[in-house]
Design a protein around this motif. Structure first.
Motif, PDB file in Angstrom:
ATOM      1  N   GLU A 136       0.807  -1.389   0.118  1.00 16.98           N
ATOM      2  CA  GLU A 136      -0.154   0.049  -0.051  1.00 16.98           C
ATOM      3  C   GLU A 136       0.766   1.161  -0.001  1.00 16.98           C
ATOM      4  OE1 GLU A 136      -3.426   0.192   2.555  1.00 16.98           O
ATOM      5  OE2 GLU A 136      -2.427   1.655   3.606  1.00 16.98           O
ATOM      6  N   ASN A 176       5.288  -0.045  -3.526  1.00 14.41           N
ATOM      7  CA  ASN A 176       4.221   0.186  -3.029  1.00 14.41           C
ATOM      8  C   ASN A 176       3.269   1.257  -4.169  1.00 14.41           C
ATOM      9  OD1 ASN A 176       4.274  -0.876  -0.285  1.00 14.41           O
ATOM     10  ND2 ASN A 176       5.783   0.527   0.108  1.00 14.41           N
ATOM     11  N   HIS A 250      -2.843  -8.395   2.823  1.00 12.23           N
ATOM     12  CA  HIS A 250      -1.590  -7.596   3.416  1.00 12.23           C
ATOM     13  C   HIS A 250      -0.983  -8.159   4.523  1.00 12.23           C
ATOM     14  CE1 HIS A 250       0.758  -4.187   4.547  1.00 12.23           C
ATOM     15  NE2 HIS A 250       0.668  -3.660   3.435  1.00 12.23           N
TER      16      HIS A 250
END
Ligand code: URA
Length: 279
Positions: A136, A176, A250
């Protein structure tokens, strides 16, 4: 001591935790393909976490830089921009080579995130990797060190890689969605993602990975261009501009929800099959 045990010891990942009455996971030297038998046999918790984190009690501090860490004091955030950079739209990244792209990201002040972070976090790994893992955005450790996934979630990611015989930097690239740490580790906002995406797009064009693994909902949503529950995206071979893409949880989420590691293990097995054209 066999070779895989020696490697795990060197990485401070030994002993591996194995459920009672289950055979130990086998880390063969070469083949990356995971058979259905192995997938069913190897308990995910044993493979992808040598240090499982217990679920947090209400109000308990999170051990992971995962959306709950304290912000550095404002005084610690230097006025990094003082005369340093010119705002160049990230959308002009499409022809850049690696050094140009790295410099462009380094200099970027195209969105509000840069004012609150220490440094940009470009990405790390083999620039010709077949495997690309996308998270992320940087957390507090990544912001301090300038490298993605170096905190607790990063340790788990390294173990996830190891479980499918991959290693950071070796045929693996890690990046990311956004290159700057969002304040308080909040989820990046849509305009920040839109502004930063051309950098990742260019990274992907340059790397030409054979498979992309989206880690978590933010990465999946940004790469697939649609908002859907993460659970509904798992177990399907998606497409990112002609590159196969799979979705999994995640690592920071897995640290908070260790029971979900079994599903992440399934996803990793699915990813290996996809990489071999068998998904
Ligand atoms: N979480 C992410 O999504 N990326 C990192 O680099 C670290 C934590």
């Amino acid at each position: 001591m066999d070779r895989s045990e020696a490697v795990l010891r060197e990485l401070k990942l030994h002993p591996q935790w194995v459920r009672r009455n289950q055979p130990a996971p086998v880390l063969a030297e070469q083949p990356a393909l995971i058979t259905a038998e192995a997938e069913a046999r190897v308990p995910a918790a044993a493979v992808i976490s040598m240090h499982p984190a217990p679920p947090l009690a209400p109000g308990e501090a999170c051990p992971e830089p995962c959306r709950r860490v304290e912000e550095p004091a404002q005084a610690e955030i230097n006025d990094i921009h003082a005369g340093s950079s010119v705002a160049v739209p990230a959308s002009q990244a499409d022809k850049l080579n690696w050094p140009e792209l790295k410099q462009r990201v380094h200099d970027c002040i195209a969105c509000k995130l840069r004012a609150g972070c220490t440094q940009t976090v470009f990405g790390v790994g083999d620039e010709q990797a077949e495997w690309l893992f996308v998270g992320e955005g940087p957390g507090v450790d990544e912001d301090a060190q300038g490298e993605p996934f170096v905190g607790q979630a990063g340790k788990l990611l390294d173990n996830m890689l190891l479980s499918i015989k991959l290693r950071r930097g070796k045929n693996v690239y890690i990046a990311n969605i956004v290159k700057c740490r969002p304040p308080n580790n909040r989820v990046p906002e849509a305009d920040e993602i839109a502004t930063c995406m051309p950098y990742l797009q260019r990274q992907i064009e340059l790397i030409k990975p054979k498979l992309i693994v989206a880690l978590g909902k933010t990465a999946a949503t940004a790469l697939l261009g649609r908002d859907a529950a993460l659970g509904s995206l798992r177990g399907t071979l998606h497409d990112y501009h002609g590159i196969p893409l799979v979705v999994t949880y995640h690592p920071a989420y897995l640290l908070r929800s260790p029971m979900e590691k079994a599903k992440a293990w399934q996803d990793l097995c699915f990813a290996v099959r996809a990489r071999h054209g068998e998904a």
